[in-house]
Design a protein around this motif. Structure first.
Motif, PDB file in Angstrom:
ATOM      1  N   MET A  11     122.435  35.709  34.651  1.00  0.00           N
ATOM      2  CA  MET A  11     122.988  34.386  35.165  1.00  0.00           C
ATOM      3  C   MET A  11     123.151  34.417  36.750  1.00  0.00           C
ATOM      4  SD  MET A  11     126.726  32.899  33.559  1.00  0.00           S
ATOM      5  CE  MET A  11     127.089  31.294  34.302  1.00  0.00           C
ATOM      6  N   GLU A  12     123.369  33.283  37.145  1.00  0.00           N
ATOM      7  CA  GLU A  12     123.463  33.367  38.581  1.00  0.00           C
ATOM      8  C   GLU A  12     124.044  31.825  38.992  1.00  0.00           C
ATOM      9  OE1 GLU A  12     120.709  34.162  42.680  1.00  0.00           O
ATOM     10  OE2 GLU A  12     119.952  32.972  40.994  1.00  0.00           O
ATOM     11  N   ILE A  13     125.028  31.948  39.965  1.00  0.00           N
ATOM     12  CA  ILE A  13     125.740  30.753  40.669  1.00  0.00           C
ATOM     13  C   ILE A  13     125.570  30.651  42.136  1.00  0.00           C
ATOM     14  CG2 ILE A  13     127.709  29.451  40.880  1.00  0.00           C
ATOM     15  CD1 ILE A  13     128.997  30.584  38.644  1.00  0.00           C
ATOM     16  N   LYS A  14     124.869  29.836  42.590  1.00  0.00           N
ATOM     17  CA  LYS A  14     124.435  29.694  43.703  1.00  0.00           C
ATOM     18  C   LYS A  14     124.918  28.496  44.606  1.00  0.00           C
ATOM     19  CE  LYS A  14     120.360  31.126  44.836  1.00  0.00           C
ATOM     20  NZ  LYS A  14     118.832  31.215  45.159  1.00  0.00           N
ATOM     21  N   GLY A  15     125.671  28.648  45.621  1.00  0.00           N
ATOM     22  CA  GLY A  15     126.294  27.764  46.621  1.00  0.00           C
ATOM     23  C   GLY A  15     125.215  27.540  47.876  1.00  0.00           C
ATOM     24  N   GLU A  16     125.094  26.254  48.099  1.00  0.00           N
ATOM     25  CA  GLU A  16     124.037  26.277  49.355  1.00  0.00           C
ATOM     26  C   GLU A  16     124.718  25.076  50.410  1.00  0.00           C
ATOM     27  OE1 GLU A  16     120.514  24.853  47.608  1.00  0.00           O
ATOM     28  OE2 GLU A  16     119.701  26.916  47.011  1.00  0.00           O
ATOM     29  N   ASN A  17     124.869  25.573  51.577  1.00  0.00           N
ATOM     30  CA  ASN A  17     125.242  24.564  52.707  1.00  0.00           C
ATOM     31  C   ASN A  17     126.588  23.790  52.415  1.00  0.00           C
ATOM     32  OD1 ASN A  17     122.775  25.130  54.237  1.00  0.00           O
ATOM     33  ND2 ASN A  17     121.799  23.817  52.987  1.00  0.00           N
ATOM     34  N   LEU A  18     127.561  24.669  51.762  1.00  0.00           N
ATOM     35  CA  LEU A  18     128.728  23.896  51.340  1.00  0.00           C
ATOM     36  C   LEU A  18     129.619  23.384  52.432  1.00  0.00           C
ATOM     37  CD1 LEU A  18     129.819  26.085  48.331  1.00  0.00           C
ATOM     38  CD2 LEU A  18     128.572  23.617  48.148  1.00  0.00           C
ATOM     39  N   VAL A  19     129.931  22.202  52.478  1.00  0.00           N
ATOM     40  CA  VAL A  19     130.862  21.844  53.530  1.00  0.00           C
ATOM     41  C   VAL A  19     131.872  21.155  52.655  1.00  0.00           C
ATOM     42  CG1 VAL A  19     131.361  20.085  55.474  1.00  0.00           C
ATOM     43  CG2 VAL A  19     129.342  21.134  55.175  1.00  0.00           C
ATOM     44  N   ILE A  20     133.499  21.667  52.884  1.00  0.00           N
ATOM     45  CA  ILE A  20     134.508  21.220  52.181  1.00  0.00           C
ATOM     46  C   ILE A  20     135.531  20.714  52.967  1.00  0.00           C
ATOM     47  CG2 ILE A  20     135.812  21.834  50.249  1.00  0.00           C
ATOM     48  CD1 ILE A  20     134.163  24.233  49.867  1.00  0.00           C
ATOM     49  N   SER A  21     136.035  19.620  52.721  1.00  0.00           N
ATOM     50  CA  SER A  21     137.038  18.808  53.844  1.00  0.00           C
ATOM     51  C   SER A  21     138.302  18.494  52.840  1.00  0.00           C
ATOM     52  CB  SER A  21     136.396  17.679  54.375  1.00  0.00           C
ATOM     53  OG  SER A  21     135.230  18.087  54.951  1.00  0.00           O
ATOM     54  N   TYR A  22     139.403  18.521  53.717  1.00  0.00           N
ATOM     55  CA  TYR A  22     140.757  17.989  53.019  1.00  0.00           C
ATOM     56  C   TYR A  22     140.885  16.863  53.861  1.00  0.00           C
ATOM     57  CZ  TYR A  22     141.135  22.274  50.346  1.00  0.00           C
ATOM     58  OH  TYR A  22     141.036  23.369  49.587  1.00  0.00           O
ATOM     59  N   GLY A  23     140.575  15.515  53.794  1.00  0.00           N
ATOM     60  CA  GLY A  23     140.822  14.643  54.566  1.00  0.00           C
ATOM     61  C   GLY A  23     139.828  14.530  55.810  1.00  0.00           C
ATOM     62  N   ASP A  24     140.396  14.534  57.060  1.00  0.00           N
ATOM     63  CA  ASP A  24     139.501  14.649  58.143  1.00  0.00           C
ATOM     64  C   ASP A  24     139.223  16.190  58.715  1.00  0.00           C
ATOM     65  OD1 ASP A  24     139.201  11.879  58.299  1.00  0.00           O
ATOM     66  OD2 ASP A  24     141.149  11.808  59.821  1.00  0.00           O
TER      67      ASP A  24
END
Length: 259
Positions: free
Chosen positions: A1-14
């Motif tokens: 089993m594998e979880i892969k995140g790719e190029n994640l960009v996470i924002s809170y408002g601006d």
């Protein structure tokens, strides 16, 4: 089993909290996410477990986009214990742990004999069997943390996410929690992903460490590869030596200046 995140960009408002992070989580490994306060550690963990939406990028579980999973389907594979959790104070420990079976049940169902066996296993695996008739309010901080881990374990996840599981615990209960994490990984093959502040604990228990600094991945690798004097200076602004001690397979951090 594998979880892969790719190029994640996470924002809170601006405000962009996390930018262009790639991360790969595998079953059977203990992966620890470290970094200074406010660096984005818990933000990444929440994005990988659907607790927080990401603005760009993708997260896959076994090549299937996380957004395509039904809630119960996801919960049968991934367990999540947030940093803050609560239950009615009069709840018995065994009843609380039993709620972890909900992903396998219809809304009107009750625990069957198979459910009870798994609940009993989770209580015994976490050392909370003798607490089962107590209310959660009667448990100490360390006991309560083990009860909550037991609750997530009854989901029978292949990967378990723990957000700062030793926060607010004294050193004895911190070590107790780390021993439990190691035991679950070794005996049950459960993948563990943690956010930790204590770098000594991260060194001792992890198979892989991911360092996040200013919302970006600084480095990733084995503890010996990642915990270096250069990383400590550049990420934490701390001067130290990394010492290899004969007879130990993990190095020690020797801080040059305490006060």
């Amino acid at each position: 089993m594998e979880i892969k995140g790719e190029n994640l960009v996470i924002s809170y408002g601006d405000y962009t909290a996390v930018e262009n992070i790639d991360i790969d989580i595998k079953k059977g490994e203990i992966t620890t996410i470290i970094g200074p306060n406010g660096s984005g550690k818990s933000t990444v963990l929440k994005a990988l477990t659907r607790l927080l939406k990401y603005r760009k990028g993708s997260v896959y579980l076994n090549d299937k986009n996380l957004l395509d999973f039904e809630n119960k389907e996801f919960a049968r594979q991934v367990g999540v214990l947030p940093q803050k959790h609560s239950a009615p104070p009069d709840f018995k420990v065994k009843d609380l742990v039993g709620y972890g079976r909900m992903p396998y049940q219809k809304w009107y169902s009750k625990n069957n004999s198979d459910d009870e066996k798994i609940i009993d296993w989770a209580l015994k695996a976490t050392g909370t069997w003798d607490l089962r008739e107590k209310s959660i309010n009667e448990c100490s901080g360390g006991e309560s943390q083990r009860v909550w881990i037991a609750t997530v374990l009854t989901q029978q996840p292949e990967i378990l996410f723990l957000d700062e599981p030793t926060t607010y615990l004294d050193i004895s209960h911190q070590l107790e929690t780390m021993r439990l994490v190691k035991k679950l990984n070794k005996e049950s093959g459960i993948g563990i992903v943690m956010v930790l502040h204590d770098l000594t604990q991260a060194l001792e228990i992890s198979d892989r460490i991911v360092v996040i600094c200013h919302g970006k991945k600084y480095s990733e690798g084995t503890p010996s590869e990642v915990i270096t004097a250069q990383m400590m200076k550049e990420v934490y602004n701390v001067d130290c030596d990394i010492i290899n001690v004969p007879g130990r397979n993990k190095p020690l951090i020797a801080y040059k200046e305490i006060i």
